[in-house]
Each structure stands twice: as structure tokens, then as C-alpha cells.
Write a protein that holds these residues in place. Structure first.
Motif, PDB file in Angstrom:
ATOM      1  N   SER A 182       0.826  -1.202   0.000  1.00 22.30           N
ATOM      2  CA  SER A 182       0.000   0.000   0.000  1.00 22.30           C
ATOM      3  C   SER A 182       0.864   1.258   0.000  1.00 22.30           C
ATOM      4  N   LEU A 183       1.876   1.280   0.853  1.00 18.97           N
ATOM      5  CA  LEU A 183       2.740   2.464   0.939  1.00 18.97           C
ATOM      6  C   LEU A 183       3.505   2.672  -0.368  1.00 18.97           C
ATOM      7  N   ALA A 187       0.285   5.361  -0.954  1.00 17.67           N
ATOM      8  CA  ALA A 187      -0.742   5.607   0.063  1.00 17.67           C
ATOM      9  C   ALA A 187      -0.083   6.215   1.293  1.00 17.67           C
ATOM     10  N   THR A 188      -0.802   7.087   1.981  1.00 17.89           N
ATOM     11  CA  THR A 188      -0.289   7.603   3.242  1.00 17.89           C
ATOM     12  C   THR A 188      -0.488   6.527   4.305  1.00 17.89           C
ATOM     13  N   GLN A 191      -4.154   6.197   5.051  1.00 17.95           N
ATOM     14  CA  GLN A 191      -4.868   5.472   3.985  1.00 17.95           C
ATOM     15  C   GLN A 191      -4.585   3.977   4.088  1.00 17.95           C
ATOM     16  N   LYS A 195      -7.575   1.450   4.631  1.00 19.53           N
ATOM     17  CA  LYS A 195      -7.980   0.612   3.501  1.00 19.53           C
ATOM     18  C   LYS A 195      -7.376  -0.785   3.518  1.00 19.53           C
ATOM     19  N   VAL A 196      -6.326  -0.994   4.294  1.00 22.24           N
ATOM     20  CA  VAL A 196      -5.698  -2.320   4.304  1.00 22.24           C
ATOM     21  C   VAL A 196      -5.718  -2.939   5.708  1.00 22.24           C
TER      22      VAL A 196
END
Lengths: 297, 272
Positions: A182-183, A187-188, A191, A195-196
Motif C-alpha cells: 500500500s505504501l 498511500a499515506t 490510507q 484501507k488495508v
């Protein structure tokens, strides 16, 4: 002494202990079921107590327990999830702040439940409620006395460690690769959590909630001074009303009743209802927890 | 180190005119990395060419993956890491104080050793990046998903099961989903950390083929244990050993006529 004899003795002792535990569990269940089952029927579950609480059902206690645990969950779960997210995602393990929180959570988990009751009485009723009355009601007594809100919030404090521990455990099972994926997509951190991490922790959040509800449903001491009532002819209509609860109902039936022998069937049946409720909630939590552990691989 | 310059001058003399056109995309100057007090990368400098494939090879623990992760600042996530030196991408130092790491990672995508699709549908995996960038219009997302999956050469295999869980796909397919997911945020550089090490030979071949196609549009940097893979897929190869960059050159040069003895020993299988 011969080593083999020692071994035999140890084995026998451990075996006897286990048997004793099984015996206790079975006795509790057998006595409760034998005494409660014949009295358990629809009218018992759906009626108010009658005839000086020697007859009738436990409907208001069931509803009171349900509402109390619901408010408790609404308060404890978001608070617990946020704390668990902080501990698992943001806190630096070595910082004094994280250590202090951890120590506080552990301490909260071992504080005797009657202390929570006293705290609720002093803090929610004596301080928060009293000041609310002073500010909102011109000093007229409304919030400065026991009610279902203060009882639920007191219970929420008691069950908070349960939620925090369960949710943090679930968050920590989310593999590092998922966060990195994700990162790496830009993504921050927030986030990524939203979201994960949290969607992956749903079963843990659910487990924590159920364990908290099952604990809260059975506890009596915290609500003793903060909102549980001996008998009410009506269900609570507002947060400032008192309520009846299953655990408290058993207590007063067996100690405060005018005719303890006459209420014996009611006591057994109420105990059976409470046991069934907490057992089934715990069973669901165990299954969910097993699923989480399996996902961890 | 001024290898790139050397290479460019040298390539002018050879028939390979393409390399003259190469612009430097990433310039690393005197980069050192410490885990605590332990020096893991020692004063590394290199230039990485735009729209070329650069492979990092070397034995386990040589620092090649750690170095790769300095290029999108993934090491920021690890406590106790200190980095000295500069990494310039398009002439901007990514370790500068006012660099937004989130923007950097959109520009520098990453594929991991173990394929790591989210426990979501194929569609939601690809749409993840666009969504966090605020794209929510369905037609736009549909388009990005299709284009990304096509670019990752997996559209035909998954077009009928876009809404099935990505975890139901095979390992090789999952890795191509991860590549498509990275492409969906429109990066300029793609870092690949041993992307095929967990895959069977057929899936590996597909990934390598894909790398070959992607390099027309993206700058690709791949870490690999597999020297044949480096030889097959890359234009440039850098050999790392114990935190040092031993040698970097055109891949064919590294594999046919390495300048350093250590490189030769490694690629001929004498250690590692």
C-alpha cells in the motif's frame, strides 16, 4: 524414592486436578440445567416479574442487559480500536508513552470489578452527572444519579482492555508486505490503515466486541451502584433511566427476595439464560479467533 | 564513479547508438546506510539510465535489496536506519527535507519478492492506487484497470473474473496483478525486488517477457539472485558485495569480461 513412583504420583495428581475441574464445570451445568430448564419457556422470557417478584418472567432484565451491553459496545469498541491502532501502528515500542499506555491497559485488566463500580459512582455520577445537572438542568437532579448510561460507560471501562488486546492482536497479524504494498503505491499511513489494516482486522474487532459484550453481560459489580435497579415496572426509555440486568437479578433474587425458596425456579432459569448467553458469545469469539490464527499461517 | 560517462563515450564508438540517447534517470552519490551502527551500504555511487533495465546482482546479504529500497525510501519504515549521501531522481534529491515521500512512491513503484495482492478483488487491487489519488469515477477506473492489466499482459487471463479475489489466482498471475497495480498509479521508475524468485519457470519467463515490454515506457531496476535472469533481462548490471558496489557496466560486458576479479568469481559460480 523410586523415580517411577514419583512419576506415577505426579501423573495421578495432575489427572485428579483435571477431573476436579471437569467435575466442577459439569456440576454447574447439570445443576443449572436441571433446575432451570423446566422453568424456561416463552412466557418466562417475555413477561415482567409478578407477585412481588416470586412469579413471572425476566423480560426487563434481558432487555436491560441487551441495551446496557449495546451502549457499552458503542463506547468501548471505537475507543478500543483507536487505542489498538495507536499501539500497533504509531507507538514507538521503546517510548515511555507507549510503555505507559501498555502498563495502564494491563492494570485496567486486573482492577477488581467492584472498583470500577465505585469509580463509576464517583466519576460519572458524582462528578460528570452532577456537573451536567448544574449546567443543563439548573441543579435539578437528573444525571447525577444512577442510570443506564453511567452503568454502560462504567462497564465500557472494564471491558476496554479486552477490546484493545483483541484488536491489537488482529492488527499485528496483517503481514508487513500488505502495508508495504500500500505504501509503495503512494498511500499515506492513514490510507494504509483505513484501507488495508482495518479491513483485514475486522474479525479481530468482532472478536473483541463479542468478548467484551459477553464479559459485560455477566458482570454485576460495576453496575451495582451506577444504574441497575431492583425492580422496574417499565423498560428504560431514556439514557437517564435505570434498568434491570440478568446478573443483578440473580443476586437480588437469591439474597434480597422476601421468599428465597419460592424464587428458586426463577433463579435457576435466569442463571441458565445468562450462562447460555455468555457461553454462546464466547463460542463465537473462539471460532473467530481460530480463523484469525489460521489466516496468519 | 563515472562509469556511465565512460560507457556513453565508449558506446559512441560501437554500433549501439541507442545508449548515446540514454539520459540518467537516477543518480546516486556517495550513499551510505547504517542499521544502528552497522554499515550496510558503503559509499555507493551510480547512474541509472532512463527506460533501460538495470539489474543488481550479488550474494545474499550484499545490500542489493537494501539499496533498492533506498530509491523509494522504503527504508524509512525501518527504525534505526541512517542514510548519508544523495539520491537524485530527475536531478531532485529525494532525501531532501521538503520531499513528499508519498509523491515519491507514486513516481517510483515497487514490486516485491513475495507477490502481495490485497485480499480484495482483482479490480479493487488495480483501482487501489487511483482511488487513493482521488479518482472515483467508474468509467475512468474501468479504463485504468483495463489498460494496466493489458500492460501487465494479464488482461486476457483475468478479464472474466475481475471481481473474484486476487488471492484465487496462481502465484505468477498474482505477481503480474501486482505489476498491473503498480502501473495503475503511472510511475516512471519500477523497482523489482526478486520478482520471480518464488515462481515456476513458465511464470518467470512471462515476467521476464513483461519486463522487456515495459522498458519501452519505464525505467526498471531489478534485484535478482538469478544471474541468467540478469543476463537475459537487463541492459546494465551492478554487482554488489558486502555493502560495496564492486562493479557496474553494460550487462554483456559484466558477463563476458568483468573488470574485477570478485565479479568474475561470482558470475562463474565460485561463491555466493
Amino acid at each position: 524414592m523410586n523415580r517411577n513412583i514419583k512419576d506415577t504420583i505426579v501423573e495421578s495428581l495432575t489427572g485428579v486436578s483435571v477431573l476436579l475441574i471437569i467435575f466442577i464445570i459439569v456440576s454447574i451445568l447439570a445443576v443449572t440445567i436441571a433446575g432451570g430448564w423446566p422453568n424456561l419457556n416463552w412466557s418466562f422470557l417475555s413477561e415482567f416479574p409478578r407477585d412481588g417478584m416470586t412469579k413471572g418472567g425476566i423480560f426487563p432484565a434481558i432487555i436491560g442487559t441487551a441495551i446496557m451491553t449495546l451502549i457499552m459496545a458503542v463506547a468501548a469498541v471505537p475507543f478500543g480500536v483507536v487505542t489498538a491502532v495507536y499501539l500497533a501502528e504509531y507507538a514507538n515500542e521503546k517510548s515511555w508513552f507507549a510503555k505507559t499506555i501498555r502498563f495502564a491497559v494491563k492494570t485496567l485488566a486486573v482492577v477488581p470489578s467492584i472498583i470500577f463500580g465505585l469509580f463509576g459512582l464517583g466519576f460519572f455520577i458524582g462528578f460528570v452527572g452532577k456537573n451536567m445537572d448544574g449546567l443543563l438542568n439548573g441543579g435539578e437532579l437528573k444525571w447525577g444519579q444512577p442510570n443506564i448510561l453511567w452503568a454502560s460507560l462504567t462497564m465500557a471501562l472494564l471491558t476496554l482492555p479486552v477490546v484493545i488486546v483483541a484488536v491489537e492482536e488482529a492488527i499485528r497479524t496483517i503481514p508487513r508486505e500488505m502495508r508495504e504494498a500500500s505504501l509503495a503505491l503512494g498511500a499515506t499511513k492513514w490510507q494504509t490503515i483505513k484501507k488495508v489494516v482495518l479491513p483485514g482486522s475486522v474479525s479481530g474487532i468482532l472478536t473483541g466486541t463479542i468478548l467484551a459484550v459477553s464479559r459485560g453481560a455477566g458482570e454485576v459489580a460495576p453496575i451495582l451502584f451506577t444504574g441497575a435497579a431492583y425492580f422496574l415496572s417499565d423498560l428504560p426509555h431514556s439514557l437517564s433511566d435505570q434498568f434491570m440486568s440478568l446478573g443483578y437479578h440473580i443476586y437480588i433474587m437469591s439474597t434480597q427476595s422476601s421468599d428465597v425458596d419460592a424464587t428458586l425456579p426463577i433463579q435457576f432459569a435466569t442463571t441458565l439464560v445468562l450462562l447460555l448467553l455468555t457461553f454462546s458469545l464466547n463460542a463465537i469469539a473462539v471460532v473467530l479467533r481460530y480463523k484469525i490464527r489460521k489466516n496468519r499461517k | 564513479m563515472r562509469l556511465q560517462l565512460y560507457l556513453d563515450i565508449k558506446s559512441e564508438k560501437t554500433e549501439n547508438k541507442n545508449t548515446i540517447m540514454n539520459d540518467t534517470k537516477v543518480e546516486v552519490n556517495n550513499l551510505s546506510l547504517y542499521y544502528g551502527t552497522n554499515l550496510a551500504l558503503k559509499n555507493i555511487s551510480m547512474n541509472i539510465s532512463e527506460k533501460q533495465v538495470t539489474a543488481f546482482i550479488g550474494p545474499s546479504g550484499c545490500g542489493k535489496s537494501t539499496f533498492l529500497r533506498t530509491l523509494n525510501r522504503m527504508n524509512d519504515l525501518i527504525d534505526n536506519v541512517t542514510i548519508k549521501g544523495d539520491v537524485l531522481i530527475d536531478n531532485i534529491n529525494i532525501y531532501d527535507k521538503n520531499i513528499d515521500v508519498v509523491d515519491l512512491r507514486k513516481k517510483v513503484g515497487m514490486i516485491f519478492q513475495k507477490s502481495n495482492p490485497f485480499a480484495k478483488s482483482v479490480y479493487e487491487n488495480i483501482a487501489f492506487g487511483p482511488r487513493i489519488n482521488g479518482i472515483n469515477q467508474k468509467s475512468k477506473l474501468d479504463e485504468i484497470v483495463e489498460v494496466s492489466l493489458r500492460q501487465a499482459a494479464i488482461w486476457d487471463e483475468v478479464k472474466d473474473r475481475l471481481f473474484n479475489s486476487a488471492l484465487s489466482l496462481s502465484g505468477g498471475q498474482q505477481q503480474r496483478i501486482c505489476i498491473a497495480r503498480t502501473l495503475a498509479v503511472n510511475p516512471e521508475i519500477i523497482l523489482m525486488d526478486e520478482p520471480a524468485s518464488a515462481l515456476d519457470p513458465i511464470s518467470t519467463a512471462k515476467i521476464e517477457e513483461l519486463i522487456h515490454e515495459l522498458k519501452t515506457r519505464y525505467t526498471i531496476i531489478i534485484v535478482t539472485h538469478n544471474m541468467q535472469q540478469a543476463a537475459r533481462t537487463s541492459d546494465y548490471t551492478a554487482f554488489f558485495y558486502m555493502g560495496n558496489l564492486v562493479e557496474m557496466n553494460k550487462t554483456e560486458k559484466i558477463f563476458s569480461n568483468p573488470a574485477k576479479r570478485q565479479t568474475e568469481d561470482y558470475i562463474s559460480g565460485r561463491f555466493g
